[in-house]
Design a protein around this motif. Sequence first.
Motif, short mmCIF file in Angstrom:
data_model
loop_
_atom_site.label_atom_id
_atom_site.label_comp_id
_atom_site.label_asym_id
_atom_site.label_seq_id
_atom_site.Cartn_x
_atom_site.Cartn_y
_atom_site.Cartn_z
N ARG A 147 -0.79 8.10 27.36
CA ARG A 147 -0.30 9.06 28.35
C ARG A 147 1.11 8.66 28.80
O ARG A 147 1.36 7.49 29.10
CB ARG A 147 -1.22 9.13 29.57
CG ARG A 147 -2.65 9.52 29.26
CD ARG A 147 -3.48 9.64 30.54
NE ARG A 147 -4.86 9.98 30.26
CZ ARG A 147 -5.83 9.08 30.12
NH1 ARG A 147 -5.54 7.79 30.25
NH2 ARG A 147 -7.07 9.46 29.88
N HIS A 148 1.98 9.69 28.84
CA HIS A 148 3.34 9.46 29.35
C HIS A 148 3.98 10.82 29.62
O HIS A 148 3.89 11.74 28.80
CB HIS A 148 4.19 8.68 28.35
CG HIS A 148 5.60 8.45 28.82
ND1 HIS A 148 5.88 7.74 29.96
CD2 HIS A 148 6.80 8.84 28.30
CE1 HIS A 148 7.19 7.69 30.13
NE2 HIS A 148 7.77 8.36 29.14
N ASN A 149 4.63 10.94 30.79
CA ASN A 149 5.31 12.19 31.17
C ASN A 149 4.39 13.41 31.05
O ASN A 149 4.74 14.44 30.50
CB ASN A 149 6.55 12.42 30.29
CG ASN A 149 7.71 11.54 30.72
OD1 ASN A 149 7.63 10.85 31.74
ND2 ASN A 149 8.79 11.57 29.96
N GLU A 150 3.16 13.26 31.54
CA GLU A 150 2.17 14.33 31.55
C GLU A 150 1.77 14.77 30.14
O GLU A 150 1.18 15.82 29.96
CB GLU A 150 2.66 15.53 32.36
CG GLU A 150 2.94 15.21 33.82
CD GLU A 150 3.39 16.43 34.59
OE1 GLU A 150 3.57 17.49 33.97
OE2 GLU A 150 3.55 16.32 35.81
N LEU A 151 2.10 13.99 29.15
CA LEU A 151 1.65 14.24 27.79
C LEU A 151 0.54 13.26 27.44
O LEU A 151 0.51 12.14 27.92
CB LEU A 151 2.81 14.10 26.80
CG LEU A 151 3.98 15.06 26.99
CD1 LEU A 151 5.09 14.72 26.02
CD2 LEU A 151 3.52 16.50 26.80
N GLU A 152 -0.36 13.71 26.58
CA GLU A 152 -1.51 12.88 26.24
C GLU A 152 -1.90 13.09 24.79
O GLU A 152 -1.98 14.23 24.32
CB GLU A 152 -2.69 13.22 27.16
CG GLU A 152 -3.94 12.41 26.89
CD GLU A 152 -5.06 12.75 27.85
OE1 GLU A 152 -6.13 13.19 27.38
OE2 GLU A 152 -4.86 12.58 29.08
N GLU A 153 -2.12 12.00 24.06
CA GLU A 153 -2.59 12.06 22.68
C GLU A 153 -3.70 11.03 22.51
O GLU A 153 -3.68 9.97 23.14
CB GLU A 153 -1.46 11.78 21.68
CG GLU A 153 -0.43 12.87 21.59
CD GLU A 153 -0.95 14.12 20.92
OE1 GLU A 153 -2.02 14.05 20.27
OE2 GLU A 153 -0.31 15.17 21.03
N THR A 154 -4.67 11.36 21.64
CA THR A 154 -5.82 10.49 21.43
C THR A 154 -6.05 10.29 19.94
O THR A 154 -5.92 11.24 19.15
CB THR A 154 -7.09 11.08 22.08
OG1 THR A 154 -6.87 11.23 23.48
CG2 THR A 154 -8.29 10.18 21.86
N ALA A 155 -6.37 9.07 19.55
CA ALA A 155 -6.76 8.75 18.18
C ALA A 155 -7.90 7.75 18.24
O ALA A 155 -8.08 7.05 19.25
CB ALA A 155 -5.58 8.20 17.38
N ALA A 156 -8.69 7.68 17.15
CA ALA A 156 -9.87 6.82 17.16
C ALA A 156 -9.94 6.03 15.86
O ALA A 156 -9.74 6.58 14.77
CB ALA A 156 -11.13 7.64 17.35
#
Length: 751
Positions: A147-156
Motif C-alpha cells: 500500500r502506498h498513496n492510496e494504491l494497493e496491490e496484492t500477490a501470493a
Amino acid sequence: MMRRWRWVFLLLVGVLLLALFGAGQPTAVYSQTVSGEGEAHIYGNLQLDLLLSAPAGQPGDTVDLTITLTNYGQSTISPAIALQLPPGVRPDTRLFPAGLSLNIQAGTLDWLPVALANGGVNSFTLPLRLETADINQPTKEIRATLRHNELEETAAAAIWIGVPPQVSSVTSPPQVAVGQPFQLRAVAAGSGPFTQVWFLGDGRRVETNDPVVLFSAAGIYDVRVEVSNSVGTAVQQHTISVVPHPAAQFAVSDATASVGQTITFINQSGGAGPLTYSWNFGDGNASAEATPNHTYASPGTYMVHLTVQNAFGQSEAYWPVTVGLPPTADLIVPERVKAGETFQVQGFGDASITRFEWSMGDGQSLQGPQVTHSYNRTGEMYVTLVASNEFGSTQIGRWLTVDPGTLRLYLPLILNLLGQGAEAVPETAVNPDLPDVALDELFILRPMAVPPGSTPAEQLLLYINEARRQFELAPLNLVPQLSAAAQEHTIDMARFAYTGHTGADGSTPAERLLQFGYGAGYAGEATAWGFEYPHQAVEFWVNSPAHRRIILNANATDVGVGYSLDFNAPSVWYWTAEFGNQFAAADAPILRVQEPAADLEAMVTSLVTFGWNWPTPLADGERFVLYLQTNRGDFPVATVTEPTLGTRYSVQLAANELTSGNARLQVNPGHYSWQLRLENGGTLTQSEPRPITFTIDPDAPTPTPTVTTTAVSPTPSPEPTATPTAVPPQSTPRPPTPTLPPPLVTATPNG
C-alpha cells in the motif's frame, strides 16, 4: 550574513515550487502482479519480491522467506507492507528486522520500511517454521499486500505443506493369463496429489496412476511402483504371476437389450496363443468368433457361455443377458381443440414404462404420462408419444385439428430500448443497383420433399433456390462463412429479444460477413421471424418488394442460411439469409466509434464507457490503444485486444484513475479529446479525435482544484502494460445506433 539568508530564501522558494508543480508528477503505480509456486512479485515504480527457499515442505521443516522492496521512483517514500501467513506457519520472532511487527493470533506481519529513491533496496530474510499440514488441502498461500498513496496491490506465493506418501499395498488379480488386461492399483496415504511410476518387470515403465496393463509372455514379474508427492517418494514391490493357461472373460454392450437389437460380446480373455473361442448364446445359437455380434428373437433371460481353449487347457465364463420387449402404449388425444385454449393428452401402457415423451406437432416437447398444452395457430397437428422402458421405446401418434379460437399469433416484434413492445417497422434500405422484380400475382411456394434428416436451415437453402428457379435465376452456392454469419445473427436476435439487421453488438450485415471471413462482395441480408416453416419465410420474402430484390438478385452468387428455435424468445422462430457476390470485392473494414458521444461531459470520478466496432479479428500483435489527448501530448490510457461481444470492443475508465504505462495521470477538470488507434508496431488505422470534458465531482472528499491543467508527461511508455478489463454485455443489451454505417442491402418483415 545576508548572503546566507539569501541561500535559505532561494532554498525555500525551490521547495515551494516543487510542491506546487511537482504535485502533478505521476506517482508510483503497480502495473503487474505475479503469483506462483514459491514466489510472488509486484512490479512497478515500487517493486516487491517474495521468494521462498523451497516451494514445498513438511511439518518440522524451516523455509526461508526473503522479502525485497525496491524503489525505482525519484523520491524517498515509506510504504506499508502486510504479510498474511497461512495457518500452521510460524515466523522466527528472534530475527525480526526493524519496522516489522507481528500479530501471532491473526498470523499477520506489518512492515513499514523507508525506501530510498532511485533504486533504493530494503531486504530481509525471515525463517518460517512449518508446524502443521492439512492433508486435504496441502497448498497454502503467503499473501503480501503493498500500500502506498492510496494504491494497493496484492500477490501470493504458494507453498505446499504436507507429509510424504506411504504405500500400504498394491492390488491386482493374484494370477493373470497372457494377454489378459487387468488393473494395477496402489493404495497410498499422505498428502496429495500423487504421481505414480510403475516398473512392470519386463522393461516397461508406465507413468500413470492405476494403469490397466497386460503381459504378452508367461512368467513371474516383480512389479515396483513409486508414489511421489512434493516432499517424498514411497516404493512398494508386488509380484504378479502370468500364466499361459486360458482365462475366459467378456463383457456385453447392453445387458438389457430388446428383441431384435444387436448385442456385441466384447472378448477380454487371455492365454498363450493360439486360442479358440466357443460362444453359446443360450438361445440355441453359437459362434466361434473372438468378439461376435448377436440378436435375440424373443424375450427372456439368456445365460451366455464362453469357452476358451489353448494347448494348456480351457476356461469358461458366464454372463446373463436379459432380453425384453419395448412397452405397449397408447394415447388419448382430442380430435379437435381451439387455438389458445388449454387441453390435456394422456399416455398409458404396461407397468414397464419408465418415461413418456411428447412431441406436440408445433415444435414443443413435453414429458410425463399426462400433459397440458395449447396451440397458438390453427391447422392439423400430429401429436407423437414415445414410451420407453429399459429394453427400448414405442412410438405412436394421432392427428389433431386446431380450430380458430382465442388465437395468439407470434407476430414479428421489435423491442425499443426500454424493452417495451413497439410497432414493427420494416427496414427497407435497398441498394439502388438492385432493380425491382414485378409480380403478376401473389407468389405461393408449396412445401417440397426434402432430404431425410436435413436441418431447417438446409431446407431454407432449398426453398431459396427453388424460388430463384421459378424466376429462371441460377441457384446460389452455399458458403460456410456466410452460413456462420447468418446463424450467429439468428441466434443473436433470439437471445437478446430483438429483430432487425443491427446486431446486439452494433454490427451491420456487411461487417458480420467480414467478421466471419467472407472475402467477396456483400449482396444483402434477409431476416424473418414468426414463421415456423422455411417455405413460409421464403414465400414472405418473395412477396415483399424489399426482400424480393435481394432473393431474386441476379448478381448474387453465394448464400448462407441460419435458423433458430427458442420458445423463450418473443417470435420463437428466426431465419436469416446472407447473400454474397463472389465477383465483387469485399468492403474494407471501418473503425466505427459508438460511444461516448462527442462533447460528452463527465465528472472526473465517473466511469465513462468507450465503445467501438471493428469487424475483422485482430491479428497477432494487433491491439487497440485508447489515447487521451492534451496540450502536453497524447497519453495511452488503455489497451484492448479482445472484443466484448461480437465485433464490439469496449472499456470503462474514470478520469481520476487513468494510468499511462507505469504512471498515474493527474487529470484535472477541463477540456480534452480522445482517439482510438489500431496498432501493430505502428498505427494501422485510427478514429477521428472526439472532444470530452471532465468536470469536478462536488461530492468527492478531496475535490480536484479548479485549475486549468492538462495531463503531465509520464515516464515514456509507448506500449501501456495494463489492459483494462473489457465491459461485459448486459443481460439484454440493445444494439447501439451505428455511426455512419456502410450502405446496406437489407430488409425485414413488417408487422
